[in-house]
Motif scaffolding. Structure first.
Motif, PDB file in Angstrom:
ATOM      1  N   LEU A   1      12.023  17.115 -12.628  1.00 48.59           N
ATOM      2  CA  LEU A   1      11.826  16.669 -11.251  1.00 48.59           C
ATOM      3  C   LEU A   1      11.482  15.197 -11.230  1.00 48.59           C
ATOM      4  CD1 LEU A   1       8.382  17.458  -9.746  1.00 48.59           C
ATOM      5  CD2 LEU A   1       8.868  17.978 -12.100  1.00 48.59           C
ATOM      6  N   GLU A   2      11.780  14.596 -10.102  1.00 45.48           N
ATOM      7  CA  GLU A   2      11.456  13.202  -9.880  1.00 45.48           C
ATOM      8  C   GLU A   2      10.916  13.144  -8.464  1.00 45.48           C
ATOM      9  OE1 GLU A   2      14.704  10.658 -10.809  1.00 45.48           O
ATOM     10  OE2 GLU A   2      13.656   8.858 -10.159  1.00 45.48           O
ATOM     11  N   GLY A   3       9.813  12.484  -8.270  1.00 47.30           N
ATOM     12  CA  GLY A   3       9.260  12.487  -6.924  1.00 47.30           C
ATOM     13  C   GLY A   3       8.283  11.377  -6.684  1.00 47.30           C
ATOM     14  N   LYS A   4       7.711  11.422  -5.508  1.00 47.42           N
ATOM     15  CA  LYS A   4       6.652  10.449  -5.223  1.00 47.42           C
ATOM     16  C   LYS A   4       5.579  11.115  -4.376  1.00 47.42           C
ATOM     17  CE  LYS A   4       8.571   8.360  -1.126  1.00 47.42           C
ATOM     18  NZ  LYS A   4       9.606   7.532  -0.681  1.00 47.42           N
ATOM     19  N   ASN A   5       4.388  10.650  -4.589  1.00 46.71           N
ATOM     20  CA  ASN A   5       3.231  11.193  -3.927  1.00 46.71           C
ATOM     21  C   ASN A   5       2.575  10.077  -3.131  1.00 46.71           C
ATOM     22  OD1 ASN A   5       1.711  13.477  -3.638  1.00 46.71           O
ATOM     23  ND2 ASN A   5       1.408  13.726  -5.835  1.00 46.71           N
ATOM     24  N   VAL A   6       2.343  10.330  -1.869  1.00 45.08           N
ATOM     25  CA  VAL A   6       1.611   9.342  -1.071  1.00 45.08           C
ATOM     26  C   VAL A   6       0.208   9.913  -0.878  1.00 45.08           C
ATOM     27  CG1 VAL A   6       1.535   8.064   1.087  1.00 45.08           C
ATOM     28  CG2 VAL A   6       3.725   8.602   0.038  1.00 45.08           C
ATOM     29  N   MET A   7      -0.791   9.191  -1.309  1.00 44.01           N
ATOM     30  CA  MET A   7      -2.134   9.751  -1.341  1.00 44.01           C
ATOM     31  C   MET A   7      -3.180   8.759  -0.859  1.00 44.01           C
ATOM     32  SD  MET A   7      -2.061  10.982  -5.268  1.00 44.01           S
ATOM     33  CE  MET A   7      -2.109  12.731  -5.268  1.00 44.01           C
ATOM     34  N   LEU A   8      -4.292   9.325  -0.463  1.00 44.03           N
ATOM     35  CA  LEU A   8      -5.470   8.497  -0.213  1.00 44.03           C
ATOM     36  C   LEU A   8      -6.373   8.653  -1.427  1.00 44.03           C
ATOM     37  CD1 LEU A   8      -6.236   9.304   3.515  1.00 44.03           C
ATOM     38  CD2 LEU A   8      -5.230   7.220   2.595  1.00 44.03           C
ATOM     39  N   GLU A   9      -6.843   7.544  -1.930  1.00 37.54           N
ATOM     40  CA  GLU A   9      -7.635   7.567  -3.157  1.00 37.54           C
ATOM     41  C   GLU A   9      -9.057   7.108  -2.851  1.00 37.54           C
ATOM     42  OE1 GLU A   9      -5.815   5.289  -6.279  1.00 37.54           O
ATOM     43  OE2 GLU A   9      -7.688   5.167  -7.400  1.00 37.54           O
ATOM     44  N   ILE A  10     -10.016   7.865  -3.308  1.00 38.49           N
ATOM     45  CA  ILE A  10     -11.413   7.477  -3.083  1.00 38.49           C
ATOM     46  C   ILE A  10     -12.095   7.307  -4.445  1.00 38.49           C
ATOM     47  CG2 ILE A  10     -13.605   8.127  -1.968  1.00 38.49           C
ATOM     48  CD1 ILE A  10     -11.740  10.008  -0.205  1.00 38.49           C
ATOM     49  N   PRO A  11     -12.204   6.065  -4.900  1.00 39.92           N
ATOM     50  CA  PRO A  11     -12.863   5.847  -6.185  1.00 39.92           C
ATOM     51  C   PRO A  11     -14.372   5.702  -6.026  1.00 39.92           C
ATOM     52  CG  PRO A  11     -11.889   3.810  -5.421  1.00 39.92           C
ATOM     53  CD  PRO A  11     -11.653   4.826  -4.338  1.00 39.92           C
ATOM     54  N   VAL A  12     -15.094   6.151  -7.012  1.00 40.67           N
ATOM     55  CA  VAL A  12     -16.546   5.954  -7.059  1.00 40.67           C
ATOM     56  C   VAL A  12     -16.856   5.475  -8.464  1.00 40.67           C
ATOM     57  CG1 VAL A  12     -18.783   7.083  -6.913  1.00 40.67           C
ATOM     58  CG2 VAL A  12     -16.955   7.824  -5.426  1.00 40.67           C
ATOM     59  N   LYS A  13     -17.438   4.274  -8.560  1.00 44.53           N
ATOM     60  CA  LYS A  13     -17.621   3.779  -9.931  1.00 44.53           C
ATOM     61  C   LYS A  13     -18.815   2.854 -10.083  1.00 44.53           C
ATOM     62  CE  LYS A  13     -13.878   0.522  -9.038  1.00 44.53           C
ATOM     63  NZ  LYS A  13     -12.502   0.209  -9.346  1.00 44.53           N
ATOM     64  N   LEU A  14     -19.209   2.681 -11.303  1.00 43.66           N
ATOM     65  CA  LEU A  14     -20.274   1.738 -11.648  1.00 43.66           C
ATOM     66  C   LEU A  14     -19.627   0.519 -12.285  1.00 43.66           C
ATOM     67  CD1 LEU A  14     -23.166   3.798 -13.200  1.00 43.66           C
ATOM     68  CD2 LEU A  14     -23.277   2.383 -11.167  1.00 43.66           C
TER      69      LEU A  14
END
Lengths: 409, 179
Positions: free
Chosen positions: A290-303
C-alpha cells in the motif's frame, strides 16, 4: 494454443512499437553535467547526493559552533584574567593615596613573613587571619556588612574557577588563602565605595541573554520523512504548527504544541493490520502493498535542555512523546484475491487517536534575531511506540523543523 | 564524439522518445522511467567509445540496438534495486498521447490498453515477458540478465502469458458490455 500465443505476441510487439506515449520536454540540462563528467553519478542518485550534502553541511555547522564556543571560552578566560588583574590594581580612586599608603605599610609588615618557609608563614598568617576575623566579627561587620562577604566569596569563586592564583606574582599568590584574604581585607576594610561596586562575579561573567525564565511561543514548519519498518522513503511530507513552552531556568524548558502533519508512506502488506478495516474488505482479500498519506494533528510534549550557551545562540536537545489525531487517511492498496491482483483506493475520515504514539528526540540550534525573537533549526526523529492510522502501522519519522520563537519576559 | 556536447544533445533529443518507449514497458511509474532513461543516456555516453560502426548502412539499426540493450539493462537494474516489489496505483492519463484524427485512433487506443496490461503484470513476470516476447532475448540471456534460473524464466513467462490472456479476455468482455 501456440497459435494463440503467437498472435498475442505479435499484437503485443506491435503495441510496444507504436503505443501512444507522451514524450515530455527534453531534460538534457539535467543530465548534461553527468554526461560532461562533472558528476559521474546517474541522475536518479542526485537526490541521495543532495541529502548527503545537507547532512555534511549540518555536521560542519555543528563543528563550527563547537569551535566557536571553544574559542569564545578561551577568550573569556584571558579576559577574566585581565579583568581580575585590573580589578586588583585599580582600587577606588577617591582613596587611592590612602590605599597605596596602607598597602605599602602592609607590605612592609608582611614582607618578612613571606620570606620564611611556607609552614611558618601559614601559622603566622593563620594567627593574623584569626585576629582579623575576630576584629571583623566584633567591629567591622557593621561597617563592611554583607557586601564584604559577597565580595570575598565572589573573589574566591572567580579566582578558583580561573586558577588565577597560579598565574600572578609570587608575593600575592603564595597559595596561602588566608594571607590573600588578609591583604584584601586590609585594602578594602575602610573603603565604603567597594559596597557600591558590582560583585566581582557579576563583573567577570559575561551576561547570558538566554538566561531568562518565562514563557515562549512560536511557529515551526519543515519537511518530514516517514517510513514503515525501515522500508525506505518515497515521498516527503511536512509538518507545521505552533509550539509553546516554559523555561524553568537557564537550561531546562518544558514544551508542547499543536502541529498539522502530512505523512506519506508506503509499505508491504505484512505491516498493515486488517483489524480495523477487515470488515469493509471482501473475505479472502489480502493486501500485498500500500501507498498512502495520513493527515494528522500532532501534539508533542517534551523537555528541552540547552547547552553551549552563548550571548546570542545556543544548542539544545529535547526528548518527549507525541500523540496524534487522525483527520484524514487515504491509501492505495495493491490487493490479491483468488490469485488476481488489483488496486484499490480507500479514504478514511475517522478521528482515531494514538496517545503517546512516538518517542521523540531532537537536537538543534537557536539564535537570536531580535530582542526576544529566535530562529530555531531542529532536526528530529520520532521512534514509534505504537501503530498509527487504520492499519496501525509503526511509522518512524524524521525531519527538520525551522521555527521562529518569541520569548515573553 | 564523447566530448562533443552538441552531438550528444542531438542524439539525446532524437532518441529519448524511443528509449522512453522501451523503458516504460519495464518501469511502472512514468517519472521513474524518465529518470531511468536519463541514467541510461549517461551510461551510453560514458561508454560510447565501445560502440563499433562496422557497416555504415546499418549504423542506425546497430545504434538503436545498442541503445536498447543499455536502456533495458538500466531498467532491470532499477527493478532489482526495488526488489521487484509491485507498484501500486494506476497510471495517470496524462502520460498517454491523445491520437489525432489522422491516425488510426482506435488502433492506438488498443495498443495503449495492451501496454497497460503488460505494465500491470508483477515486475518479475513483466520483465521476463518484455525481454522474451518484445525484445527478443532468449531464456538463457534472460537468466543471465536477471540472475535467475532458466527454468524460472520459462515459468515466469508462462505465468505472464496466462495473466495476460485473462486480462485481454476481461478487457474484451468489458468492451462488449459497453457496446
Amino acid at each position: 494454443m501456440q497459435d494463440l500465443n503467437q498472435n498475442m505476441d505479435e499484437l503485443l510487439r506491435k503495441a510496444a512499437e507504436h503505443y501512444p506515449l507522451k514524450i515530455n520536454k527534453s531534460e538534457w540540462e539535467t543530465i548534461a553535467p553527468s554526461v560532461a563528467g562533472t558528476a559521474d553519478k546517474p541522475a536518479s542518485r542526485k537526490k541521495n547526493v543532495f541529502i548527503k550534502k545537507i547532512i555534511s553541511l549540518f555536521i560542519f555547522f555543528i563543528a563550527l559552533l563547537l569551535a566557536d564556543s571553544f574559542i569564545n571560552r578561551s577568550l573569556k578566560k584571558s579576559e577574566l584574567r585581565h579583568s581580575f588583574a585590573e580589578k586588583k590594581s585599580s582600587v577606588p580612586s577617591s582613596n587611592q593615596n590612602d590605599v597605596s599608603k596602607r598597602s605599602r605599610i602592609k607590605k612592609e609588615q608582611d614582607q618578612p613573613a613571606l620570606q620564611v618557609p611556607f609552614s611558618e608563614t601559614r601559622i603566622k598568617n593563620d594567627d593574623i587571619a584569626d585576629k582579623k576575623n575576630l576584629l571583623l566579627n566584633k567591629k567591622d561587620e557593621s561597617i563592611i556588612g554583607t557586601d564584604y562577604q559577597q565580595t570575598k566569596n565572589s573573589f574566591y569563586q572567580s579566582a578558583k574557577a580561573e586558577n588565577i592564583f597560579n598565574t600572578h606574582n609570587s608575593i600575592s599568590f603564595t597559595g596561602n588563602k588566608e594571607l590573600i584574604e588578609h591583604l584584601l581585607l586590609s585594602v578594602n576594610k575602610n573603603l565604603p565605595v567597594l559596597k557600591q561596586q558590582p560583585p566581582v562575579e557579576t563583573a567577570l561573567k559575561p551576561g547570558k541573554i538566554f538566561q531568562q525564565k518565562g514563557f515562549y511561543a512560536g511557529v515551526v514548519t519543515g519537511p518530514l520523512f516517514d517510513e514503515v519498518k525501515n522500508q525506505g522513503l518515497k515521498k516527503t511530507g511536512f509538518s507545521a504548527g505552533l509550539v509553546a513552552g516554559y523555561r524553568f531556568n537557564d537550561h531546562w524548558s518544558f514544551e508542547s504544541g499543536l502541529l498539522f502533519a502530512k505523512k506519506p508512506y508506503f509499505s508491504t502488506g505484512k505491516y498493515f493490520s486488517m483489524d480495523k478495516v477487515g470488515g469493509s474488505m471482501p473475505q479472502g482479500m489480502e493486501i500485498l502493498s500500500l501507498e498512502g498519506k495520513n493527515v494528522m494533528l500532532e501534539i508533542p510534549v517534551k523537555l528541552k535542555y540547552e547547552f553551549l550557551q552563548q550571548s546570542n545562540h545556543h544548542l539544545f536537545t529535547t526528548a518527549g512523546l507525541s500523540s496524534f489525531i487522525n483527520t484524514n487517511e487515504k491509501n492505495n492498496y495493491l490487493t490479491a484475491m483468488n490469485g488476481v491482483q488489483q488496486t484499490m483506493i480507500s479514504s478514511y475520515k475517522n478521528r482515531s487517536r494514538s496517545a503517546a504514539a512516538t518517542l521523540d528526540f531532537s537536537a538543534g540550534y537557536e539564535f537570536k534575531i531580535g530582542k526576544s525573537d529566535h530562529i530555531r533549526i531542529e532536526p528530529y526523529i520520532q521512534v514509534p511506540l505504537k501503530g498509527m492510522g487504520v492499519g496501525s502501522m509503526p511509522m518512524k519519522s524524521s525531519g527538520i523543523r525551522l521555527g521562529l520563537i518569541k520569548f515573553f519576559n | 564524439m564523447a566530448n562533443d556536447h552538441k552531438h550528444q544533445r542531438m542524439l539525446y533529443e532524437q532518441y529519448r522518445g524511443y528509449a522512453l518507449r522501451i523503458v516504460f514497458r519495464y518501469i511502472y511509474r512514468y517519472e521513474k522511467a524518465v529518470d531511468v532513461v536519463n541514467d541510461g543516456f549517461v551510461k551510453l555516453f560514458a561508454g560510447i567509445s565501445k560502440f563499433r560502426m562496422d557497416n555504415d548502412d546499418d549504423i542506425e539499426k546497430i545504434w538503436m540496438g545498442w541503445m536498447k540493450r543499455i536502456m533495458i539493462n538500466v531498467a532491470i537494474d532499477e527493478l532489482r534495486k526495488g526488489n521487484m516489489s509491485p507498484e501500486i496505483g494506476g497510471i495517470p492519463e496524462w502520460v498517454w498521447e491523445i491520437p489525432d484524427n489522422s491516425q488510426d485512433a482506435g488502433q492506438l487506443l488498443l495498443y495503449k490498453d495492451l501496454i497497460i496490461l503488460i505494465k500491470e503484470l508483477p515486475p518479475a513476470y513483466r520483465a521476463v515477458f518484455n525481454l522474451y516476447v518484445i525484445d527478443g532475448y532468449s531464456h538463457s540471456e534472460i537468466a543471465d540478465i536477471m540472475n535467475i534460473a532458466v527454468g524460472t524464466s520459462k515459468s515466469n513467462l508462462s505465468k505472464a502469458r496466462l495473466l495476460l490472456q485473462k486480462s485481454i479476455k476481461k478487457m474484451e468482455e468489458g468492451k462488449l458490455c459497453r457496446i
